[in-house]
Design a protein around this motif. Structure first.
Motif, short mmCIF file in Angstrom:
data_model
loop_
_atom_site.label_atom_id
_atom_site.label_comp_id
_atom_site.label_asym_id
_atom_site.label_seq_id
_atom_site.Cartn_x
_atom_site.Cartn_y
_atom_site.Cartn_z
N ALA A 44 0.84 -1.21 0.00
CA ALA A 44 0.00 0.00 0.00
C ALA A 44 0.87 1.25 0.00
CB ALA A 44 -0.92 0.00 1.23
N LEU A 45 1.99 1.20 0.70
CA LEU A 45 2.86 2.38 0.78
C LEU A 45 3.37 2.79 -0.60
CD1 LEU A 45 4.75 1.72 4.12
CD2 LEU A 45 3.01 3.45 3.64
N GLU A 46 3.56 1.80 -1.48
CA GLU A 46 3.98 2.14 -2.86
C GLU A 46 2.85 2.89 -3.55
OE1 GLU A 46 5.49 -1.35 -4.84
OE2 GLU A 46 7.11 -1.56 -3.37
N ASP A 47 1.64 2.38 -3.40
CA ASP A 47 0.48 3.02 -4.03
C ASP A 47 0.26 4.44 -3.47
OD1 ASP A 47 -2.00 3.26 -5.46
OD2 ASP A 47 -3.01 2.92 -3.54
N TRP A 48 0.57 4.62 -2.19
CA TRP A 48 0.38 5.93 -1.56
C TRP A 48 1.53 6.89 -1.89
CZ3 TRP A 48 -0.75 3.68 4.01
CH2 TRP A 48 -1.96 2.97 3.97
N ARG A 49 2.51 6.43 -2.67
CA ARG A 49 3.67 7.26 -3.07
C ARG A 49 4.55 7.67 -1.88
NH1 ARG A 49 1.80 5.89 -7.30
NH2 ARG A 49 0.99 7.13 -9.04
N ALA A 50 4.63 6.77 -0.91
CA ALA A 50 5.58 7.00 0.17
C ALA A 50 6.99 6.76 -0.38
CB ALA A 50 5.30 6.06 1.34
N ASP A 51 8.00 7.26 0.33
CA ASP A 51 9.38 7.12 -0.16
C ASP A 51 10.12 6.01 0.58
OD1 ASP A 51 9.61 9.56 -1.99
OD2 ASP A 51 8.75 10.40 -0.16
N TRP A 52 10.06 6.02 1.89
CA TRP A 52 10.74 5.03 2.70
C TRP A 52 9.70 4.31 3.56
CZ3 TRP A 52 15.28 8.20 5.42
CH2 TRP A 52 16.14 8.70 4.44
N VAL A 53 10.02 3.08 3.97
CA VAL A 53 9.20 2.37 4.94
C VAL A 53 9.96 2.40 6.27
CG1 VAL A 53 8.08 0.19 5.53
CG2 VAL A 53 8.33 0.84 3.11
N HIS A 54 9.41 3.10 7.25
CA HIS A 54 10.10 3.24 8.54
C HIS A 54 9.72 2.05 9.43
CE1 HIS A 54 12.10 5.63 11.67
NE2 HIS A 54 11.14 5.23 12.49
N CYS A 55 10.74 1.34 9.92
CA CYS A 55 10.52 0.11 10.68
C CYS A 55 11.06 0.30 12.10
CB CYS A 55 11.26 -1.05 10.02
SG CYS A 55 10.90 -1.24 8.26
N THR A 98 -2.96 12.05 2.40
CA THR A 98 -2.16 12.50 3.55
C THR A 98 -0.68 12.50 3.20
OG1 THR A 98 -3.83 11.64 5.04
CG2 THR A 98 -1.65 12.02 5.98
N VAL A 99 -0.22 11.44 2.52
CA VAL A 99 1.19 11.41 2.09
C VAL A 99 1.46 12.59 1.15
CG1 VAL A 99 2.92 10.11 0.77
CG2 VAL A 99 1.49 8.91 2.44
N ALA A 100 0.53 12.84 0.24
CA ALA A 100 0.70 13.95 -0.72
C ALA A 100 0.76 15.29 0.02
CB ALA A 100 -0.43 13.94 -1.74
N ALA A 101 -0.09 15.45 1.03
CA ALA A 101 -0.12 16.71 1.80
C ALA A 101 1.20 16.90 2.55
CB ALA A 101 -1.29 16.71 2.78
N LEU A 102 1.71 15.82 3.15
CA LEU A 102 2.98 15.92 3.88
C LEU A 102 4.11 16.27 2.91
CD1 LEU A 102 2.69 12.76 6.20
CD2 LEU A 102 2.44 15.16 6.90
N LYS A 103 4.06 15.66 1.75
CA LYS A 103 5.12 15.83 0.77
C LYS A 103 5.15 17.24 0.16
CE LYS A 103 7.19 12.79 -2.59
NZ LYS A 103 8.31 12.40 -1.76
N SER A 104 4.01 17.92 0.25
CA SER A 104 3.92 19.24 -0.40
C SER A 104 4.55 20.34 0.45
CB SER A 104 2.46 19.58 -0.68
OG SER A 104 1.81 19.85 0.55
N ALA A 159 6.06 9.32 9.60
CA ALA A 159 4.67 9.58 9.98
C ALA A 159 3.95 8.25 10.13
CB ALA A 159 3.98 10.44 8.92
N GLY A 160 3.59 7.92 11.35
CA GLY A 160 2.94 6.64 11.61
C GLY A 160 1.44 6.79 11.68
N SER A 161 0.95 7.23 12.83
CA SER A 161 -0.50 7.26 13.04
C SER A 161 -1.19 8.22 12.07
CB SER A 161 -0.80 7.65 14.49
OG SER A 161 -0.07 8.79 14.86
N CYS A 162 -0.51 9.31 11.68
CA CYS A 162 -1.23 10.28 10.84
C CYS A 162 -1.45 9.73 9.43
CB CYS A 162 -0.56 11.65 10.86
SG CYS A 162 0.46 12.08 9.49
N VAL A 163 -0.61 8.80 8.97
CA VAL A 163 -0.83 8.19 7.65
C VAL A 163 -1.76 6.97 7.79
CG1 VAL A 163 0.25 6.89 5.76
CG2 VAL A 163 1.30 9.01 6.60
N PHE A 164 -1.39 6.03 8.66
CA PHE A 164 -2.18 4.80 8.74
C PHE A 164 -3.56 5.02 9.37
CE2 PHE A 164 1.98 2.96 7.91
CZ PHE A 164 1.64 1.97 6.99
N GLY A 165 -3.72 6.12 10.12
CA GLY A 165 -5.01 6.40 10.74
C GLY A 165 -5.87 7.31 9.89
#
Ligand code: DX5
Ligand code: ZN
Length: 219
Positions: free
Chosen positions: A24-35, A208-214, A195-201
């Motif tokens: 899903a993170l790829e579809d949401w255009r996230a850059d990194w997966v934080h683990c 949300t990813v797009a808004a953060l990225k802007s 960004a954990g809860s603000c994206v997944f929630g």
């Protein structure tokens, strides 16, 4: 000017469906997966270890950004890189040999970095800045997602940015990021937002990813 990078934390994803979260993170255009790796000793919570990194690796080609909240990370960093981590960061006070540990991560083939808790001054990073690819500042005390951002970290971001000079490390901010405070955090100096809860929630994680990225950088 490079774009802001967004690194959603799978700590806030469904642990029973991590493969789907990574995709899903790829579809949401996230850059990194934080683990977020927690050992129940350095922080009062336990999450996951190398097997989860391997599983995520099989499910995404995005950069795996592994944040170790563990005592003596030197014991495990090579195995995290072998498991598929692209970036490994740790808290220097948890290690007996932070410089050696950074070198071990690099030698194993990944990017390396240190993480400073909200109450640790930026000057603590100075001895590590020449070798770090990433310097991460915590916006909350580590252990749990969904906490409120500690605003006194904002000047520390600017301080770190000034300390960077012509060095090439990126500045990552982890904890408490929301769509409402992201612009201020980026303006203070962050290049990468966890960004954990603000994206997944979010009702619409992609928006949300797009808004953060802007968010626009200060310089
Ligand atoms: C805190 C973790 C963070 C956390 C971020 O211990 O290191 O990565 O998951 O979560 P939010 O974005 O919900 O503060
Ligand atoms: Zn983290």
């Amino acid at each position: 000017m490079a774009d802001i990078l967004i690194a959603p934390s799978v700590l806030s994803a469904d642990f029973a469906a991590m493969g789907a979260a990574a995709k899903a993170l790829e579809d949401w255009r996230a850059d990194w997966v934080h683990c977020d790796v927690m050992d129940g000793e350095f922080v009062p919570n336990i999450t996951f270890g190398m097997p989860m990194i391997e599983a995520l690796r099989r499910n995404t080609s995005l950069t795996l950004d592994v944040h170790l909240m563990i005592v003596k990370p030197e014991r495990y960093v090579e195995r995290f890189v072998k498991s598929g981590a692209d970036i490994v960061t740790f808290h220097p006070e948890a290690s007996d040999d932070p410089i050696g540990t950074l070198k071990t991560i690099k030698k194993a083939g990944a990017k390396c970095g240190i993480v400073l808790n909200p109450d640790i001054p930026a000057s603590v990073a100075e001895p590590y800045l020449d070798i770090c690819d990433v310097v991460m500042l915590m916006g909350v005390f580590p252990g749990f997602g969904g906490q409120k951002f500690i605003r006194s970290v904002l000047p520390k971001l600017s301080e770190l940015r000034a300390m960077r000079g012509d060095r090439s490390f990126v500045i990552e901010l982890d904890g408490g990021v929301t769509v409402d405070n992201a612009a201020e955090i980026v303006g203070a100096g962050a290049d990468v937002l966890v960004a954990g809860s603000c994206v997944f929630g979010a009702a619409d994680p992609k928006a949300t990813v797009a808004a953060l990225k802007s968010c626009i950088r200060a310089d």
